[in-house]
Enzyme design. Structure first.
Site, mmCIF file in Angstrom:
data_model
loop_
_atom_site.group_PDB
_atom_site.id
_atom_site.type_symbol
_atom_site.label_atom_id
_atom_site.label_comp_id
_atom_site.label_asym_id
_atom_site.label_seq_id
_atom_site.Cartn_x
_atom_site.Cartn_y
_atom_site.Cartn_z
ATOM 1 N N LEU A 203 84.152 70.515 -16.929
ATOM 2 C CA LEU A 203 83.662 71.057 -18.198
ATOM 3 C C LEU A 203 84.782 71.040 -19.229
ATOM 4 O O LEU A 203 85.853 71.586 -18.965
ATOM 5 C CB LEU A 203 83.284 72.537 -18.014
ATOM 6 C CG LEU A 203 81.967 72.907 -17.373
ATOM 7 C CD1 LEU A 203 81.930 74.427 -17.206
ATOM 8 C CD2 LEU A 203 80.799 72.449 -18.237
ATOM 9 N N HIS A 204 84.541 70.420 -20.374
ATOM 10 C CA HIS A 204 85.554 70.525 -21.426
ATOM 11 C C HIS A 204 84.999 70.378 -22.838
ATOM 12 O O HIS A 204 85.736 70.527 -23.800
ATOM 13 C CB HIS A 204 86.655 69.485 -21.215
ATOM 14 C CG HIS A 204 86.218 68.091 -21.559
ATOM 15 N ND1 HIS A 204 85.472 67.329 -20.701
ATOM 16 C CD2 HIS A 204 86.393 67.352 -22.680
ATOM 17 C CE1 HIS A 204 85.218 66.171 -21.283
ATOM 18 N NE2 HIS A 204 85.757 66.159 -22.477
ATOM 19 N N ARG A 205 83.687 70.090 -22.989
ATOM 20 C CA ARG A 205 83.138 69.930 -24.341
ATOM 21 C C ARG A 205 83.247 71.246 -25.100
ATOM 22 O O ARG A 205 82.884 72.306 -24.558
ATOM 23 C CB ARG A 205 81.655 69.570 -24.304
ATOM 24 C CG ARG A 205 81.347 68.241 -23.724
ATOM 25 C CD ARG A 205 81.419 67.112 -24.717
ATOM 26 N NE ARG A 205 81.613 65.902 -23.948
ATOM 27 C CZ ARG A 205 82.409 64.895 -24.280
ATOM 28 N NH1 ARG A 205 83.069 64.926 -25.418
ATOM 29 N NH2 ARG A 205 82.535 63.857 -23.516
ATOM 30 N N ARG A 238 91.858 72.737 -21.894
ATOM 31 C CA ARG A 238 91.056 73.401 -22.923
ATOM 32 C C ARG A 238 90.198 74.510 -22.313
ATOM 33 O O ARG A 238 90.051 75.593 -22.879
ATOM 34 C CB ARG A 238 90.145 72.340 -23.566
ATOM 35 C CG ARG A 238 89.275 72.884 -24.648
ATOM 36 C CD ARG A 238 88.329 71.835 -25.229
ATOM 37 N NE ARG A 238 87.886 72.306 -26.518
ATOM 38 C CZ ARG A 238 88.336 71.851 -27.665
ATOM 39 N NH1 ARG A 238 89.221 70.901 -27.706
ATOM 40 N NH2 ARG A 238 87.918 72.370 -28.794
ATOM 41 N N ASP A 282 80.097 67.626 -18.198
ATOM 42 C CA ASP A 282 79.760 67.300 -19.585
ATOM 43 C C ASP A 282 80.601 66.123 -20.080
ATOM 44 O O ASP A 282 80.672 65.854 -21.271
ATOM 45 C CB ASP A 282 79.897 68.531 -20.499
ATOM 46 C CG ASP A 282 81.299 69.134 -20.493
ATOM 47 O OD1 ASP A 282 82.233 68.520 -19.928
ATOM 48 O OD2 ASP A 282 81.461 70.232 -21.066
#
Ligand code: UD1
Length: 383
Positions: A203-205, A238, A282
């Site tokens: 997950l990083h969006r 992030r 994502d």
């Protein structure tokens, strides 16, 4: 022909590796610039080693910052460098801020730009990458697409057909070259996992991780729908920064079967994904890799710029919807998931096609220049 390749962030490195290996095999002069957008050893150095990329000729060291800061820093450092190197082409890949900055800088210096992975569209301008894609394609002289939907998008936007070349997917070149060494690493066993008895999560969006409440809710939904399956979660920097905030916003203690680990290198990650029962993500590239590996991919987004992974591959868009996620896990557990097929030209040879087409275009431009020079022997300008 002299190429200047620009790489900045993690998903760029596989693509640049595919291109540089193909270029090296043809004896082409190549310059590699690393912008430094991603700078942690685990986000950058390990990829250079795993992908057998040469040490960058130039490292700009731009690091993080706002979108404007990051883009401006790359442009400022790159401008004198491109002017000095005078390549025939600046080759940019993907859709990150470094891609945008490099394309803009080269176009203003009247250096030809080739965009590899052109034409992808999510039609969601809230994604920073979508803005980058549209602008980079607008500035590019050659548009190398991974799939036919890319060609259609570009034609619809008015790009001339002769600039569009469907070459296939360079990301899969890297995968084909690395899958056997990745398997030999026996990554699941190293994590104490049995093949097909765990899921991988990334997950990083910004839309999934920047708001701690959204991130916490999403993790709860994943845990609530995945039964007792271990979920291995290599955490992007992030996301790492937001997880503590999410804990403070009521996420609470995470169960042990959600295993947070550091970001993995390319070979280890590929080995981990290859043995998984399913992937939740994502990311864009992972939708493609799971399609080629035949592994169910539950994409935690409402849209994708890679629709062939849904129509031909193993990808399903579930967003953050608990009902859709629960249904997807039921299908995974029951073995009701398509094996998918490999999209056309995702065959490990996309990089070679790009280099051959660049050679052809460069020879064509040289021939035109020679002919124009021969026709105008009076020495008087013809404009
Ligand atoms: C970028 C790309 C995204 C791509 C992703 C892959 C843009 C707009 N986004 O997002 O398309 O899918 O890379 O990872 O270009 N950080 C570190 N160490 C690093 C790299 C980043 O600590 O090695 C930190 C940065 O300082 C920043 C945050 O992580 O605080 C986000 O990095 P940034 O480069 O802004 O974008 P990504 O979210 O990684």
């Amino acid at each position: 022909m002299r190429l200047l390749h620009v790489a900045g962030a993690r998903p760029n490195f596989m693509k640049v590796a595919a291109l540089m290996h193909a270029g090296a095999a043809r004896g082409i002069e190549q310059v590699l610039v690393h912008t430094g957008q991603h700078y942690d050893a685990s986000m950058s150095d390990v990829f250079f080693a795993d992908l057998e990329l040469p040490r960058p000729d130039h490292h700009l060291g731009v690091g993080g910052g706002s979108h404007a800061e990051q883009t401006a820093k790359v442009m400022t450092c790159l401008e004198p460098l491109i002017a000095r190197e005078r390549p025939d082409w600046v080759v940019v890949v993907g859709d990150v801020n470094s891609t945008l900055a490099a394309a803009l800088t080269a176009a203003k210096l009247n250096i030809k730009v080739a965009h590899v992975e052109a034409g992808l569209r999510s039609f969601d301008r809230t994604m920073p990458e979508e803005v980058n894609r549209v602008v980079v394609d607008g500035l590019s002289d050659l548009l190398f697409t991974p799939s036919a939907d890319g060609d259609l998008n570009l034609l619809r936007e008015g790009h001339p057909p002769e600039q569009i070349k469907m070459v296939g997917n360079v990301m899969i070149d890297a995968l084909e070259r690395s899958i056997e060494p990745a398997r030999r690493r026996r990554v699941p066993a190293r994590f104490g996992l049995e093949p097909r008895r765990y899921a991988v999560l990334t997950l990083h969006r910004p839309s999934n991780v920047d708001d701690p409440v959204v991130l916490g809710q999403l993790l709860k939904t994943i845990l609530g729908t995945s039964g007792d399956l271990p979920v291995i979660f290599p955490v992007h920097p992030r996301t790492r920064a937001r997880l503590e905030d999410a804990a403070a916003h009521g996420l609470g203690r995470l169960p042990e079967r959600l295993r947070l680990v550091e970001p993995l290198g390319y070979l280890d990650f590929l080995g981990l994904v290859d043995g998984a029962l399913a992937v939740l993500t994502d990311s864009g590239g992972l939708q493609e890799e799971t399609t080629v590996l035949g592994i169910p991919c539950l994409t935690l987004r409402e849209n994708t710029e890679r629709p062939v992974t849904v129509t031909l591959g193993t990808n399903r868009l579930v967003g953050r919807d608990p009902v859709a996620l629960a249904r997807a896990f039921e299908d995974v557990f029951a073995g009701r998931w398509t094996r998918g097929t490999c999209p056309p030209r995702w065959d490990g040879h996309a990089g070679e096609r790009v280099i051959d087409l660049l050679l052809e275009a460069t020879a064509g431009a040289a021939e035109t220049a020679r002919r124009e020079g021969a026709e105008n022997t009076t020495g008087v300008a013809t404009w």
